[in-house]
Every structure is written in C-alpha cells, then in structure tokens.
Design an enzyme around this catalytic site. Structure first.
Site, PDB file in Angstrom:
ATOM      1  N   ASP A  41       8.447  69.065  61.254  1.00 37.58           N
ATOM      2  CA  ASP A  41       9.897  68.995  61.781  1.00 37.58           C
ATOM      3  C   ASP A  41      10.063  68.361  60.350  1.00 37.58           C
ATOM      4  O   ASP A  41       9.037  68.223  59.208  1.00 37.58           O
ATOM      5  CB  ASP A  41      10.395  68.377  62.421  1.00 37.58           C
ATOM      6  CG  ASP A  41      11.500  67.970  62.478  1.00 37.58           C
ATOM      7  OD1 ASP A  41      12.616  68.370  62.865  1.00 37.58           O
ATOM      8  OD2 ASP A  41      12.015  67.279  61.757  1.00 37.58           O
ATOM      9  N   TYR A  46      15.385  67.185  53.351  1.00 34.93           N
ATOM     10  CA  TYR A  46      14.072  66.289  52.345  1.00 34.93           C
ATOM     11  C   TYR A  46      13.874  66.924  51.329  1.00 34.93           C
ATOM     12  O   TYR A  46      13.309  66.303  51.006  1.00 34.93           O
ATOM     13  CB  TYR A  46      12.937  66.046  53.843  1.00 34.93           C
ATOM     14  CG  TYR A  46      13.895  65.869  55.399  1.00 34.93           C
ATOM     15  CD1 TYR A  46      14.500  65.886  54.693  1.00 34.93           C
ATOM     16  CD2 TYR A  46      13.264  66.745  55.799  1.00 34.93           C
ATOM     17  CE1 TYR A  46      15.312  65.030  56.464  1.00 34.93           C
ATOM     18  CE2 TYR A  46      13.445  66.077  57.449  1.00 34.93           C
ATOM     19  CZ  TYR A  46      14.622  65.422  57.673  1.00 34.93           C
ATOM     20  OH  TYR A  46      15.161  65.490  58.946  1.00 34.93           O
ATOM     21  N   LYS A  67      16.415  72.749  59.204  1.00 34.67           N
ATOM     22  CA  LYS A  67      17.662  72.143  59.648  1.00 34.67           C
ATOM     23  C   LYS A  67      19.015  72.932  58.252  1.00 34.67           C
ATOM     24  O   LYS A  67      18.323  72.690  57.391  1.00 34.67           O
ATOM     25  CB  LYS A  67      17.780  70.978  59.418  1.00 34.67           C
ATOM     26  CG  LYS A  67      16.978  70.510  60.734  1.00 34.67           C
ATOM     27  CD  LYS A  67      16.808  68.323  61.559  1.00 34.67           C
ATOM     28  CE  LYS A  67      16.087  68.800  61.767  1.00 34.67           C
ATOM     29  NZ  LYS A  67      14.828  68.081  60.816  1.00 34.67           N
ATOM     30  N   HIS A  98      22.057  70.211  61.068  1.00 31.35           N
ATOM     31  CA  HIS A  98      21.747  68.998  61.217  1.00 31.35           C
ATOM     32  C   HIS A  98      22.380  67.804  61.385  1.00 31.35           C
ATOM     33  O   HIS A  98      22.208  67.410  61.729  1.00 31.35           O
ATOM     34  CB  HIS A  98      21.558  69.101  59.545  1.00 31.35           C
ATOM     35  CG  HIS A  98      20.207  67.670  58.564  1.00 31.35           C
ATOM     36  ND1 HIS A  98      19.506  67.627  58.034  1.00 31.35           N
ATOM     37  CD2 HIS A  98      20.137  66.719  60.168  1.00 31.35           C
ATOM     38  CE1 HIS A  98      18.912  66.305  58.135  1.00 31.35           C
ATOM     39  NE2 HIS A  98      18.931  66.424  59.057  1.00 31.35           N
TER      40      HIS A  98
END
Length: 264
Positions: A41, A46, A67, A98
C-alpha cells in the site's frame, strides 16, 4: 484473501509504506515481499511510489494500492497517470480517494473519475479511504457504484463499529490503517496478558484480532524483524475470551489521526 464487491479479491494482510522514505523504499518493500507479503500500500502523498515500483519491477503477483490526494480531485486520471509512471505499471490493483476533503466539495467528482479509470482498466478495483457513511452514500447516489474498500483508522482503542456495520451491509471491505494504534496499543496490559498466554508478540495479537474480525490490515515496518513478526499474525488463533477482552478496549476518544470532516 477477502472477496470484494466487484468480484475480485484482496489479500487480508498487506504491507503499509506510510513514512517509508523514497531513498530506502525499494529495499524495504523488497524485504517485505521476501517475507511473504502479497499486498503493498502506497499513496501519492507518501512520495515513495517510485521506490515501491522499483521493488516490484519484476514481480507480477503482488496486489498494489495507491491513492488520490485531495489537491487532484478534479483530475483523477492525471493523478493516476503520474502514479503509474512512478510505479512503472500500466494499472494498479486498487485506487483509493485518500480523504473525502468535504470542505472542498469535490469528492463526488473524484469518484466519478475513479469509475472511469476502472472502466478504462487503469485501476482494477476502486475504493475510498477515511470516508464516513454519509460520503459513501453521496458517491453511490451519484454513480450507482459502491467502493470496494474503505481504508480507515482502526485499532483496539478506536474500533469504528458503526462504520464497520455500514461496510458489512454494503459488502465493502474495511481495511485498517494504524492497526497497532501507532504503537501505543502494544503497551496495553490487556494485550500483554493475551500475548503472554499464547507465547506471541503484542503486535501479533493485535493484528490477529483484526484478521479474526474479517478486517484487512496494512501494518508498516521498516526492519525485517518487525516485518516477520507482523507476518506471524497469519498463524495462530485467539479464543473468544481474548477477542472479548480486546473488544472491550474501544474508546470514544481513541482516534489518533485526523478527523475526516476536517482533513484536506
């Protein structure tokens, strides 16, 4: 594997990459795959999708989730194209919104974009993250498409029972983020007692609680020892007394992350 409402399936235990730096993402994810994880994931937020993609470059049997961040709700296709380029893939197994960012008022438009991406084959399954039932009802009313997954904060101190009941009613898989309570829950005397009883680690007990409740779960670990320890939750069994004891830990003020009504 857990069955999704679109006819596909998702590994119940996966590997989360939140706060895994880009510089070490490839190495960390490769270690996770070597440990046995079959789901990774990540997210645009990120900033490690390139490293994740490098780790998975020659691997076809890993379920990949990424996401859509709130600043791209009006251009989901463009956002996914950016993620796919970084991941080095033609499609992802699961694409999530998200956060609903309801203050922007664009999450329904974003969902329509995800539906088109699924139809185009760029996202094999689509879902949401941090959506409340009211947000899910809104996107379903606009498209007739239910999300396959809702990824939400969920751990023994914050068990989200109302959301889980709603998801179950609509055959939405509940996927837990921060499943260990950002490490705080591991120190609970309740968890320690159960861990000692079974000769398991506190993390394994907590992750096993998620698994036995039918939840998907994505713990993060940066070192191989923790990866292996978390993966050990696939084995063993908690009894009814253990489950009831952990169920009793739920707290109304247990949320650790942002409020979905405010975030974004």
């Amino acid at each position: 594997m857990l069955e999704l409402n679109d006819g596909r399936a998702i590994p119940q235990l996966g590997f989360g990459t939140y706060k895994v730096p880009q510089a070490i993402a490839a190495q960390v994810v490769r270690s996770a795959i070597d440990t046995g994880y079959k789901l990774v994931d990540t997210a645009a937020l990120y900033e490690n999708e390139h490293g994740v993609g490098q780790a998975l470059a020659s691997i076809d049997d890993v379920f990949v989730t990424t996401k859509l961040w709130a600043n791209m709700h009006e251009d989901a296709e463009g956002a996914l194209d950016q993620s796919l380029a970084l991941l080095g893939r033609d499609s992802v197994d699961l694409y999530l919104i998200h956060w609903p960012a309801p203050g922007q008022g664009k999450f329904v438009e974003a969902w329509k974009g995800l539906v088109r991406l699924r139809e185009a084959g760029k996202a094999k399954s689509i879902g949401v993250s941090n959506f409340l039932p009211e947000h899910i009802e809104a996107i379903f009313a606009a498209t007739g498409v239910m999300p396959a997954v809702n990824q939400i904060e969920l751990h023994p101190d914050f068990q989200q029972r109302e959301a889980r009941a709603f998801h179950e009613q609509h055959r939405i898989v509940t996927q837990s983020w921060s499943p260990l309570g950002q490490g705080t829950t591991i120190n609970s005397p309740v968890i320690a007692k159960i861990a000692e009883k079974h000769g398991r680690s506190p993390a394994q007990v907590i992750l096993r609680w998620h698994i036995q409740h039918g939840l998907a779960v994505i713990p993060k670990a940066s070192d191989e020892a923790h990866m292996r320890d978390n993966f050990g939750a696939t084995e063993g069994m908690l009894d009814a007394d253990d489950m009831a004891a952990i169920d009793s830990m739920d707290r109304a003020d247990g949320r650790l992350g942002p409020d979905p009504l405010a975030q974004g």
